[in-house]
Write an enzyme that holds these catalytic residues in place. Sequence first.
Site, short mmCIF file in Angstrom:
data_model
loop_
_atom_site.label_atom_id
_atom_site.label_comp_id
_atom_site.label_asym_id
_atom_site.label_seq_id
_atom_site.Cartn_x
_atom_site.Cartn_y
_atom_site.Cartn_z
N ILE A 1 0.87 -1.33 0.13
CA ILE A 1 0.06 -0.09 0.04
C ILE A 1 0.92 1.20 0.06
O ILE A 1 1.78 1.21 0.70
CB ILE A 1 -0.68 0.05 1.25
CG1 ILE A 1 -1.76 -1.16 1.06
CG2 ILE A 1 -1.68 1.33 1.35
CD1 ILE A 1 -2.65 -1.19 2.45
N GLU B 1 -7.24 -9.14 -17.96
CA GLU B 1 -6.22 -8.14 -17.63
C GLU B 1 -5.16 -7.98 -18.74
O GLU B 1 -4.84 -6.67 -19.09
CB GLU B 1 -5.45 -8.67 -16.40
CG GLU B 1 -6.53 -8.71 -15.05
CD GLU B 1 -5.71 -9.21 -13.94
OE1 GLU B 1 -4.25 -9.23 -13.87
OE2 GLU B 1 -6.18 -9.22 -12.91
N THR C 1 -5.42 6.85 -6.43
CA THR C 1 -5.61 8.07 -5.46
C THR C 1 -5.00 7.22 -4.27
O THR C 1 -5.00 6.21 -4.06
CB THR C 1 -6.99 8.41 -5.69
OG1 THR C 1 -7.68 7.35 -5.32
CG2 THR C 1 -7.36 8.80 -6.97
N HIS D 1 -6.56 -3.81 -10.74
CA HIS D 1 -7.11 -4.59 -9.51
C HIS D 1 -8.06 -5.87 -10.00
O HIS D 1 -9.03 -5.56 -10.83
CB HIS D 1 -8.01 -3.90 -8.71
CG HIS D 1 -8.53 -4.46 -7.43
ND1 HIS D 1 -7.89 -4.84 -6.47
CD2 HIS D 1 -9.64 -4.93 -7.31
CE1 HIS D 1 -8.31 -5.39 -5.50
NE2 HIS D 1 -9.54 -5.52 -6.07
C1 GRF Z 1 -2.89 -9.47 -11.00
O1 GRF Z 1 -4.19 -10.29 -10.95
C2 GRF Z 1 -3.40 -7.90 -10.73
O2 GRF Z 1 -5.03 -7.91 -11.10
C3 GRF Z 1 -3.40 -8.10 -9.36
O3 GRF Z 1 -2.12 -8.87 -8.91
C4 GRF Z 1 -1.94 -9.81 -9.94
C5 GRF Z 1 -0.71 -9.51 -10.51
O4 GRF Z 1 -0.37 -10.67 -11.42
N1 GRF Z 1 -3.12 -6.52 -9.01
P1 GRF Z 1 1.01 -10.60 -12.17
O5 GRF Z 1 2.11 -10.44 -11.30
O6 GRF Z 1 0.58 -9.65 -13.27
O7 GRF Z 1 1.17 -11.93 -12.89
#
Ligand code: GRF
Length: 201
Positions: free
Chosen positions: A87, A169, A136, A104
């Site tokens: 954090i 992602e 933020t 996230h």
């Molecule tokens: C991902 O699921 C992301 O959303 C979260 O942490 C994970 C990171 O995975 N914040 P990686 O290290 O990119 O494989």
Amino acid sequence: MLISGSGTNLQAIIDACHNDAVPAQVVAVISNQPQAYGLNRARAASIPAQVLDHRDFAGRAAFDAELQNLVDTFVPDLVVLAGFMRILGENFATHYTGRMLNIHPSLLPDYPGLDTHARALADGKDQHGATVHFVTPELDAGPIIIQGRVPVLANDTAETLAQRVHEVEYRIYPQAIAWFAHGRLVLQHGQARLDGRPITP
Ligand code: GRF
């Protein structure tokens, strides 16, 4: 880019920069975890990779200050948090206002914090996903840029669901970075805007 772990998002972004999907360059990768596999990915791509171990610092403020110094030596246009599991304090977040993104693994504002996949399953959700947002000071609460949705399947475990979320992602994070690199994405008066229009997820 700041990471703590395996760096699969980092890899997706490196690849997107290499194939010109994202008109940008990853100038450095910094991990707070010395063993993070993502450091190997960075080195394999000839990107400077450095460790700043939070355990070497007396407290959060001292770590944040040194991290800020280190990041600033690379003069990045954008700071990208990708699985960075610390954090960051208000000073750090404020210093990079409008030029720091996070991904996230949930459809924010649902499930800020940890164990998002297990929590979505426990609640019987039929959809889950991931969110890219401006950072933020408030954890996982910055203005949303893009979300990717996946269905939750009847026999999903936290692991299978996490895998499906990861696939989105790898799509939405490069997309958000490409928008930023093209100057199409900005944070203005606390609001994420794309091509001048507020983003409403
Ligand atoms: C991902 O699921 C992301 O959303 C979260 O942490 C994970 C990171 O995975 N914040 P990686 O290290 O990119 O494989």
